[in-house]
Scaffold this active site. Structure first.
Site, PDB file in Angstrom:
ATOM      1  N   ASP A  56       0.822  -1.213   0.000  1.00 29.93           N
ATOM      2  CA  ASP A  56       0.000   0.000   0.000  1.00 29.93           C
ATOM      3  C   ASP A  56       0.857   1.265   0.000  1.00 29.93           C
ATOM      4  OD1 ASP A  56      -1.998  -1.839   0.384  1.00 29.93           O
ATOM      5  OD2 ASP A  56      -2.814  -0.894   2.190  1.00 29.93           O
ATOM      6  N   HIS A 198       4.007  -2.091   3.028  1.00 24.63           N
ATOM      7  CA  HIS A 198       4.060  -0.749   2.433  1.00 24.63           C
ATOM      8  C   HIS A 198       5.400  -0.585   1.726  1.00 24.63           C
ATOM      9  CE1 HIS A 198       1.190  -0.603   5.757  1.00 24.63           C
ATOM     10  NE2 HIS A 198       0.545   0.314   5.045  1.00 24.63           N
TER      11      HIS A 198
HETATM   12 NI    NI Z   1      -2.381   3.115   3.497  1.00 24.83          NI
END
Ligand code: NI
Length: 231
Positions: A56, A198
């Site tokens: 993400d 991430h």
């Molecule tokens: Ni996020």
């Protein structure tokens, strides 16, 4: 005398029989072991233990290309939930993701808590990012990961996309430490899991590549989220 001879003969027959039986048992065990040794990888080939790595908040101009290099080296496909704000200036990275067979999903434009926004603002956030991604890839994303996993049934009905959450939280953003992130993922991951990471941290990229190597040793294969959800 006659009885004694018969007794010896019987004993000998029993011994031969026991010897043969023992040998047959050994052969059976051996062959079964060999069959199992052949069968287990076959079973894994038919029903591979699948997991999906998802990233993400990217793309990140420096770390995402490092991740893409590592994934390419390993022949692994991942899913990226891109944030519009970070796409601008990194369009080439998005094109590369598409060319290299990764799944591109949306993480909205600027990472707001969708349930706290007015409905029209939430929808605009999502559609703005979808248009931006489509302007680069030629395809509207169909998978959405709401920022913070913040979502409700009303939005679910309004947004024409498949929402994807996660089952393993790497806590990579919190640790920003390769070994801690790797351990966090390995202790929780089982077949069918969707792992949240991430790609905006260098430690996350390093951890992800190590996790791939470690899980592959355990017989796991990596798929994109759409491949996982089909089954
Ligand atoms: Ni996020």
């Amino acid at each position: 005398m006659q009885i004694k001879k018969q007794g010896v003969l019987l004993l000998m027959l029993l011994m031969v029989d026991a010897f043969l039986a023992n040998n047959l048992l050994t052969i059976w065990k051996q062959e079964t072991r060999e069959l199992r040794a052949v069968d287990l990888p076959l079973a894994e080939a038919i029903h591979p233990k699948q997991v999906a790595l998802t990233f993400d908040d990217g793309p990140h101009g420096e770390f995402t290309p490092l991740l893409l290099d590592g994934l390419k080296e390993r022949g692994v496909k991942a899913t990226f939930f891109l944030m519009g704000k970070n796409i601008e200036g990194n369009e080439e990275i998005v094109k590369r993701m598409q060319q290299e067979g990764h799944l591109i999903g949306s993480h909205s434009y600027q990472h707001l808590k969708m349930t706290k926004e007015k409905e029209e603002d939430a929808l605009a956030e999502i559609s703005k990012n979808s248009r931006l991604i489509a302007s680069i890839t030629g395809q509207y994303p169909t998978y959405l990961r709401p920022p913070y996993g913040d979502w409700n049934e009303h939005l679910e009905n309004e947004v024409p996309m498949t929402t994807v959450f996660w089952s393993v939280d790497s806590l990579d953003w919190k640790y920003q430490n390769i070994e801690k992130t790797v351990q966090q993922i390995l202790k929780d991951t089982e077949e069918g899991d969707i792992i949240l990471m991430h790609d905006i941290f260098e430690t996350s990229v390093e951890a992800a590549l190590e996790v791939i190597d470690r899980l592959e040793e355990q017989g796991y294969t990596f798929v994109t989220v759409d491949e996982m959800l089909i089954e």
